[in-house]
Design an enzyme around this catalytic site. Sequence first.
Site, PDB file in Angstrom:
ATOM      1  N   ASP A  25      50.526  54.441  16.387  1.00  0.00           N
ATOM      2  CA  ASP A  25      50.306  53.095  16.930  1.00  0.00           C
ATOM      3  C   ASP A  25      50.191  52.209  15.684  1.00  0.00           C
ATOM      4  O   ASP A  25      50.669  52.606  14.614  1.00  0.00           O
ATOM      5  CB  ASP A  25      49.030  53.055  17.803  1.00  0.00           C
ATOM      6  CG  ASP A  25      48.967  51.825  18.700  1.00  0.00           C
ATOM      7  OD1 ASP A  25      49.590  51.819  19.766  1.00  0.00           O
ATOM      8  OD2 ASP A  25      48.297  50.837  18.316  1.00  0.00           O
ATOM      9  N   LYS A  36      43.838  57.403  23.942  1.00  0.00           N
ATOM     10  CA  LYS A  36      44.092  56.567  22.763  1.00  0.00           C
ATOM     11  C   LYS A  36      43.061  56.915  21.719  1.00  0.00           C
ATOM     12  O   LYS A  36      41.950  57.318  22.047  1.00  0.00           O
ATOM     13  CB  LYS A  36      43.952  55.085  23.137  1.00  0.00           C
ATOM     14  CG  LYS A  36      44.668  54.164  22.184  1.00  0.00           C
ATOM     15  CD  LYS A  36      46.126  54.076  22.560  1.00  0.00           C
ATOM     16  CE  LYS A  36      46.916  53.280  21.568  1.00  0.00           C
ATOM     17  NZ  LYS A  36      48.268  52.983  22.098  1.00  0.00           N
TER      18      LYS A  36
HETATM   19  N1  GLU Z   1      51.172  53.870  20.827  1.00  0.00           N
HETATM   20  C1  GLU Z   1      52.267  53.836  21.720  1.00  0.00           C
HETATM   21  C2  GLU Z   1      51.881  53.134  23.002  1.00  0.00           C
HETATM   22  O1  GLU Z   1      51.096  52.194  22.966  1.00  0.00           O
HETATM   23  C3  GLU Z   1      52.920  55.198  21.919  1.00  0.00           C
HETATM   24  C4  GLU Z   1      52.031  56.310  22.360  1.00  0.00           C
HETATM   25  C5  GLU Z   1      52.682  57.689  22.354  1.00  0.00           C
HETATM   26  O2  GLU Z   1      53.853  57.805  22.011  1.00  0.00           O
HETATM   27  O3  GLU Z   1      51.984  58.633  22.701  1.00  0.00           O
HETATM   28  O4  GLU Z   1      52.348  53.403  24.070  1.00  0.00           O
END
Ligand code: GLU
Length: 450
Positions: free
Chosen positions: A171, A131
């Site tokens: 996100d 993340k």
């Molecule tokens: N931010 C999204 C999540 O919390 C998607 C992450 C992604 O597609 O890599 O899962």
Amino acid sequence: MKHRRAHPYIRQVLEIVKKRNHSEPIFIQAVQEVLGTLGPLLEEHPEIESQNLLERLCEPERQLIFRVPWKDDVGNVRVNRGFRTEFSSVLGPYKGGLRFHPAVNMGVMKFLGFEQTFKNSLTGLSIGGGKGGADFDPEGKSDDEVMRFCQSFMSELFRHLGPRRDVPAGDMGVGAREIGYLFGQYKRLTNQYEMGVMTGKGIGWGGSLARKEATGFGVVYFANSMLETNGLRLDGARCIVSGAGNVALYTIRKLQQLGAQVVACSDITGTVVQESGIDFDRLRAVSEDERKHVDTYAGLVHGVEFREGRKVWEVPCDYAFPCATQNELDEDDAKKLVSNGVKLVCEGANMPCTPEALAVFREADIIVGPAKAANAGGVAVSALEMQQNAGLERWTFQEVDEQLQTIMKSIFNTCVHCADKYATPTDYIAGANIGGFLRVAQAMLSFGVV
Ligand code: GLU
């Protein structure tokens, strides 16, 4: 409900985690929530303790913090802090979104990276957990400012990325516009068109159809499986959804497509109550196209009640979908929902319910769909986007949506199987934690101490 025993090894690891991360209560909360459900595994798998898997799993593989300087429209030099938590790569390249929000800090990144690791594991696909983001507030910034910020951010991050190394996506605060600026800068710096280095890309340049809809649609597919298993129906039910961002929007969309009545939604400005059902097209235009809030929507649409600054949880409903942000639904909100007769709560945001709220739901036997399972559809379709990029393919909306439904069903089955075996049949929280953990743990054991 079975009583969850705190195994001495789990207690010991929790103490270490608390000490090591004492300034990051949100990360400790996420760890506690997972470790608290793993007790039943320890007797069956003594290697978890003998190989000290839990302590290893709670320490991110790598954490990056970097300066992001940029110039605003009036010529001031501004500085933000950028992050990437590369949490676990045992199942595949680090995979997870970027969040641009003023409340971003290392603790938030670590909690999200930790959750992502289990979520990605549950999808059954080859993606590790990561993340990233920055404490940059896109609110009120011009397009040019956002572009300069994204370019500066990527000028540092690019060296850590790669389709087989680390693959970011969006996100909160990072959508199609930001992904475009970030990818453009990555391409310029590397002089390579590496499509698989980011997901959530535009449809014309490597993005996947149905990626935008995937998280919200997946949340509803998961909720529907829980409802069917428990003899309940979506059709005709009253639903409320918090948030008006990407996840909330497409949760509303799919709920309506499956015959539910979405009577309220909300964001930081307040709550909109609309007994006739939220007008999806209007809300989407306000949120996606104009980057405005639900107060604007309320001013545009007839027959809408706007409750300024109020949360959505006071609106009576059958099913509730927290799709805004972490810890948005607390103990009082949970009590209100229960006293109003809620039967199911399905988490669209990451960790939206506080531990106290979850305790209220547990006590009242409310069905809870945990975020790491319920909102895994977004990252799952990100992995399908990577697959299409690797094969230079382009799948139809229907093909992607069908695969998404299959993946959500399989995640649900994993949750049921693990809940049944190690907790109680409807404890999907324990089921998701255990199911996600087992796959990561098995890979870690195979790799030895590395
Ligand atoms: N931010 C999204 C999540 O919390 C998607 C992450 C992604 O597609 O890599 O899962």
